[in-house]
Design a protein around this motif. Structure first.
Motif, PDB file in Angstrom:
ATOM      1  N   ARG A  78       5.223  -0.298  -5.945  1.00 38.31           N
ATOM      2  CA  ARG A  78       5.727   0.136  -7.248  1.00 38.31           C
ATOM      3  C   ARG A  78       6.071  -1.037  -8.162  1.00 38.31           C
ATOM      4  NH1 ARG A  78      10.937   3.042  -8.730  1.00 38.31           N
ATOM      5  NH2 ARG A  78      10.500   3.737 -10.844  1.00 38.31           N
ATOM      6  N   VAL A  79       6.644  -2.095  -7.615  1.00 39.73           N
ATOM      7  CA  VAL A  79       7.063  -3.227  -8.438  1.00 39.73           C
ATOM      8  C   VAL A  79       5.875  -4.139  -8.752  1.00 39.73           C
ATOM      9  CG1 VAL A  79       8.791  -5.068  -8.658  1.00 39.73           C
ATOM     10  CG2 VAL A  79       9.364  -2.993  -7.445  1.00 39.73           C
ATOM     11  N   ALA A  80       4.721  -3.845  -8.174  1.00 41.25           N
ATOM     12  CA  ALA A  80       3.502  -4.576  -8.565  1.00 41.25           C
ATOM     13  C   ALA A  80       3.234  -4.426 -10.057  1.00 41.25           C
ATOM     14  CB  ALA A  80       2.315  -4.068  -7.755  1.00 41.25           C
ATOM     15  N   ALA A  81       3.723  -3.341 -10.650  1.00 41.15           N
ATOM     16  CA  ALA A  81       3.563  -3.145 -12.095  1.00 41.15           C
ATOM     17  C   ALA A  81       4.249  -4.243 -12.897  1.00 41.15           C
ATOM     18  CB  ALA A  81       4.123  -1.779 -12.498  1.00 41.15           C
ATOM     19  N   ALA A  82       5.251  -4.910 -12.283  1.00 47.51           N
ATOM     20  CA  ALA A  82       5.948  -6.008 -12.943  1.00 47.51           C
ATOM     21  C   ALA A  82       5.390  -7.361 -12.520  1.00 47.51           C
ATOM     22  CB  ALA A  82       7.439  -5.942 -12.629  1.00 47.51           C
ATOM     23  N   GLY A  83       4.289  -7.363 -11.786  1.00 53.02           N
ATOM     24  CA  GLY A  83       3.663  -8.611 -11.369  1.00 53.02           C
ATOM     25  C   GLY A  83       4.097  -9.112 -10.006  1.00 53.02           C
ATOM     26  N   LEU A  84       4.817  -8.283  -9.231  1.00 53.76           N
ATOM     27  CA  LEU A  84       5.246  -8.712  -7.903  1.00 53.76           C
ATOM     28  C   LEU A  84       4.046  -8.935  -6.989  1.00 53.76           C
ATOM     29  CD1 LEU A  84       7.867  -9.127  -6.130  1.00 53.76           C
ATOM     30  CD2 LEU A  84       7.403  -6.834  -5.245  1.00 53.76           C
ATOM     31  N   ARG A  85       4.044 -10.055  -6.305  1.00 54.60           N
ATOM     32  CA  ARG A  85       2.950 -10.391  -5.404  1.00 54.60           C
ATOM     33  C   ARG A  85       2.969  -9.490  -4.183  1.00 54.60           C
ATOM     34  NH1 ARG A  85       2.911 -16.864  -5.239  1.00 54.60           N
ATOM     35  NH2 ARG A  85       2.540 -16.419  -3.037  1.00 54.60           N
ATOM     36  N   PRO A  86       1.817  -9.176  -3.610  1.00 55.39           N
ATOM     37  CA  PRO A  86       1.782  -8.300  -2.425  1.00 55.39           C
ATOM     38  C   PRO A  86       2.435  -8.902  -1.190  1.00 55.39           C
ATOM     39  CG  PRO A  86      -0.415  -9.151  -2.937  1.00 55.39           C
ATOM     40  CD  PRO A  86       0.462  -9.509  -4.094  1.00 55.39           C
ATOM     41  N   ASP A  87       2.613 -10.242  -1.164  1.00 54.08           N
ATOM     42  CA  ASP A  87       3.235 -10.882  -0.006  1.00 54.08           C
ATOM     43  C   ASP A  87       4.663 -11.332  -0.291  1.00 54.08           C
ATOM     44  OD1 ASP A  87       2.727 -12.924  -1.769  1.00 54.08           O
ATOM     45  OD2 ASP A  87       1.777 -14.263  -0.316  1.00 54.08           O
ATOM     46  N   ALA A  88       5.286 -10.798  -1.346  1.00 49.90           N
ATOM     47  CA  ALA A  88       6.604 -11.289  -1.759  1.00 49.90           C
ATOM     48  C   ALA A  88       7.731 -10.804  -0.861  1.00 49.90           C
ATOM     49  CB  ALA A  88       6.888 -10.891  -3.209  1.00 49.90           C
ATOM     50  N   VAL A  89       7.687  -9.553  -0.386  1.00 47.70           N
ATOM     51  CA  VAL A  89       8.780  -9.024   0.425  1.00 47.70           C
ATOM     52  C   VAL A  89       8.714  -9.655   1.817  1.00 47.70           C
ATOM     53  CG1 VAL A  89       9.875  -6.971   1.365  1.00 47.70           C
ATOM     54  CG2 VAL A  89       8.806  -6.886  -0.891  1.00 47.70           C
ATOM     55  N   LYS A  90       9.803 -10.313   2.211  1.00 47.80           N
ATOM     56  CA  LYS A  90       9.832 -11.111   3.447  1.00 47.80           C
ATOM     57  C   LYS A  90      10.911 -10.593   4.398  1.00 47.80           C
ATOM     58  CE  LYS A  90       6.897 -14.238   1.852  1.00 47.80           C
ATOM     59  NZ  LYS A  90       5.516 -14.259   2.374  1.00 47.80           N
ATOM     60  N   PRO A  91      10.586  -9.674   5.312  1.00 47.16           N
ATOM     61  CA  PRO A  91      11.569  -9.279   6.319  1.00 47.16           C
ATOM     62  C   PRO A  91      11.936 -10.466   7.215  1.00 47.16           C
ATOM     63  CG  PRO A  91       9.790  -7.681   6.190  1.00 47.16           C
ATOM     64  CD  PRO A  91       9.348  -8.877   5.400  1.00 47.16           C
ATOM     65  N   ARG A 138       2.341 -14.960   3.558  1.00 49.56           N
ATOM     66  CA  ARG A 138       1.897 -13.876   4.430  1.00 49.56           C
ATOM     67  C   ARG A 138       2.716 -12.630   4.182  1.00 49.56           C
ATOM     68  NH1 ARG A 138       3.347 -13.171  10.497  1.00 49.56           N
ATOM     69  NH2 ARG A 138       4.590 -11.570   9.459  1.00 49.56           N
ATOM     70  N   ALA A 139       2.042 -11.496   4.083  1.00 47.45           N
ATOM     71  CA  ALA A 139       2.731 -10.236   3.833  1.00 47.45           C
ATOM     72  C   ALA A 139       3.440  -9.749   5.095  1.00 47.45           C
ATOM     73  CB  ALA A 139       1.744  -9.173   3.342  1.00 47.45           C
TER      74      ALA A 139
END
Length: 586
Positions: A307-320, A338-339
């Protein structure tokens, strides 16, 4: 390498004196206002605090820091380190329960002085007045007049890697708060590991709303910028909870590269931030949204990324990632570039502590917490202490330079937790109390060992029960639930679930409880689960974690204000008589 955290930080603050800042975002009637403090100003304020402390206390004294947030706390914390004191961060008391918690921390740490801000002083003075043990303690505000002359500061003799830096009191999701003894060497090692794991350097712009008295808020949100020489933007937790979009807007406005938050924060943004607001943001600079401090949900990671990709968030940005206060902070992290990795496993096999991958949608989705940075991670059978193979669930044990020295004045608990050895003699390790497994180098955390519910020899993880309950109806989504087991083996599954009463839209609470009960029966093949619906009151720690054991105690004592509860006779016999009557839905 620097011999202490003070030597390292002072060099960074001097190098970037006028080029890096902490910016505090404050909510006002017309929007937000921002206040900037340069690294040079921060260093001067810290030296003033240090000189004031050195004139009043011997080196090694414990100093309680009670602040609402902002750079005043950071200046006091660094000032304590500069003076060779032992800072003890604590939450600002806001009610009777939080006052009691801070009182216990003060007694346990044998606090010698209290520092706060002028605005918070009345609350702190009230705390001291209500507890006769603290009559002799001074309470000083650090943001009125300087406590000392910065020019007179000198580093205390003997400050080195083994010197105690501060006490990090655990938030107590499964026990009484305990003071974790963090040394200067621990701080240096863990900040270096965090920087490498997340990809932080002096070009970093970090945005944080996390509590400063929480390990991720302190190590990640406040100290990481002065370790690497990056900019930092801060807001209070209350500000974020009230307006979560302001967190995203601050990241967009300041071109943030890094942020830290627990899973619920990303969920909150998904619920409260509109598509129109997202389209106005630019998050293309954001490289790392660290997700940790509580169980990470696969659905949250996928939905936030999409959903936040609409704001330009990279697909590998969320880092658990995975960590705990006893390891200073970070143990494992999803590597830069790495995603996040998700693994779907068979639910029944997981109950036997075995990992059997299945097709997407056919089992329980587990999110990988990344790989070890500079620490050694072992999965160990908690009974036999045998090191387990990949894809077998056991207790997570960790070793490395970041592991704290133990618990303050608790030698027996320190020995049991921080000095564990495997059956083969490898050690010492920190026993985290968390369960998980490794697969292809990736760590997967499955739950807390003490929280697991055992039904007919099967292990049921409470967070899975909570997730199933939350998915039943919109009135439950985003609301807190606490699942736990009660009774002797086999245990009975019980969940106390908060409900948004307005979103029931006429649905009787009795019918909703029946739906939740049926979903749990079908998903976990258990008989007679208990369902307790409440408008509020599920106990949480100061950092937002569910206190399941406290919830269990409240259930057994019938202390919840109940909207409706579905309890089989096998459960009712465990409760005091007469049972609390249902409260009317409002």
């Amino acid at each position: 390498m620097s011999t202490s955290f003070v030597h390292h930080v002072r060099a960074v603050l001097e190098r970037y004196a006028d080029r890096r800042h902490y910016t505090f975002v404050r909510e006002i009637a017309t929007g937000v206002a921002e206040e900037r403090t340069s690294f040079g100003e921060l260093d001067e304020q810290a030296r003033q605090v240090a000189c004031g402390l050195a004139a009043r206390l011997p080196v090694g004294s414990r100093v309680l820091l009670v602040y609402a947030g902002g750079t005043e706390f950071l200046a006091a914390f660094l000032g304590g380190l500069y003076a060779g004191m032992i800072p003890v961060p604590a939450p600002l008391p806001r009610d009777r329960r939080s006052m009691e918690r801070v009182s216990r921390i003060m007694l346990d740490a044998d606090v010698r002085l209290v520092l706060t801000a002028e605005q918070s002083a009345p609350q702190v003075v009230e705390l001291l007045a209500e507890n006769g043990c603290f009559d002799a303690l001074d309470c000083l505000a650090t943001d009125t007049a300087p406590l000392g002359d910065a020019a007179g500061w000198r580093a205390p003799d003997g400050l080195g890697p083994d010197s105690v830096a501060f006490l990090q009191y655990t938030s107590g999701s499964t026990s009484e708060p305990r003071g974790v003894v963090v040394t200067h060497g621990n701080l240096l090692a863990n900040e270096a590991e965090l920087a490498a794991a997340v990809g932080m350097d002096d070009a970093m712009v970090l945005v944080s709303w996390l509590p400063h008295f929480h390990d991720m808020g302190l190590m990640g949100g406040l100290l990481a910028p002065v370790f690497v020489g990056g900019d930092c933007v801060l807001m209070t937790p209350t500000h974020f909870l009230k307006r979560p979009v302001h967190w995203l807007q601050a990241m967009s406005r300041h071109r943030a590269t890094t942020t830290f938050a627990p899973n619920f924060a990303y969920d909150l943004c998904l619920r409260r931030v509109t598509d129109e607001q997202l389209r106005e943001l630019d998050l293309r600079a954001l490289r790392a949204c660290v997700n940790g401090a509580e169980p990470v949900r696969a659905q949250t990671v996928a939905d936030f990324t999409r959903r936040v990709a609409a704001a330009g968030l990279r697909p590998d940005a969320v880092k658990p990632g995975f960590g705990l206060a006893e390891a200073t902070l970070v143990c494992t992290m999803t590597p830069p570039g790495r995603a996040a990795v998700t693994l779907e496993v068979d639910r029944e096999a997981l109950g036997r502590h075995e990992i059997v991958p299945v097709a997407p949608g056919a089992g329980t989705a587990l999110v990988g917490s990344g790989v070890p940075v500079d620490q050694v991670v072992r999965i160990v059978d908690p009974q036999t202490r045998e090191v387990l193979d990949d894809c077998v669930v056991g207790e997570i044990w960790v070793a490395g330079a970041s592991i704290a020295h133990g618990y303050w004045n608790r030698s027996e608990q320190t020995r049991e937790t921080f000095h564990a050895y495997t059956s083969g003699g490898e050690g010492p390790f920190l026993r985290t109390g968390d369960l998980g497994f490794q697969r292809d180098g990736e760590l997967y955390v499955t739950g807390r060992r003490k929280d697991v519910i055992i039904v007919n020899g099967r292990n049921i993880y409470p967070q899975d029960v909570e997730q199933v309950a939350e998915s039943v109806h919109p009135a439950l989504r985003g609301r807190i639930g606490a699942a736990f087991g009660v009774g002797a083996a086999p245990e009975h599954v019980v969940i106390v679930q908060e409900v948004s009463v307005p979103q029931l839209r006429g649905l009787p609470a009795q019918e909703l409880a029946a739906q939740v009960r049926q979903a749990i029966v079908e998903t976990f093949d258990v008989s007679f689960p208990g369902v307790v619906l409440v408008a509020s009151g599920v106990p949480r720690t100061t950092s937002g974690k569910v206190r399941r054991r406290a919830g269990r105690d409240m259930f057994l004592a019938q202390e919840f204000a109940v909207l409706h509860q579905e309890l089989a006779p096998q459960l009712r016999v465990l409760l005091p008589e007469p049972a609390t009557a249902d409260a009317p839905a409002r």
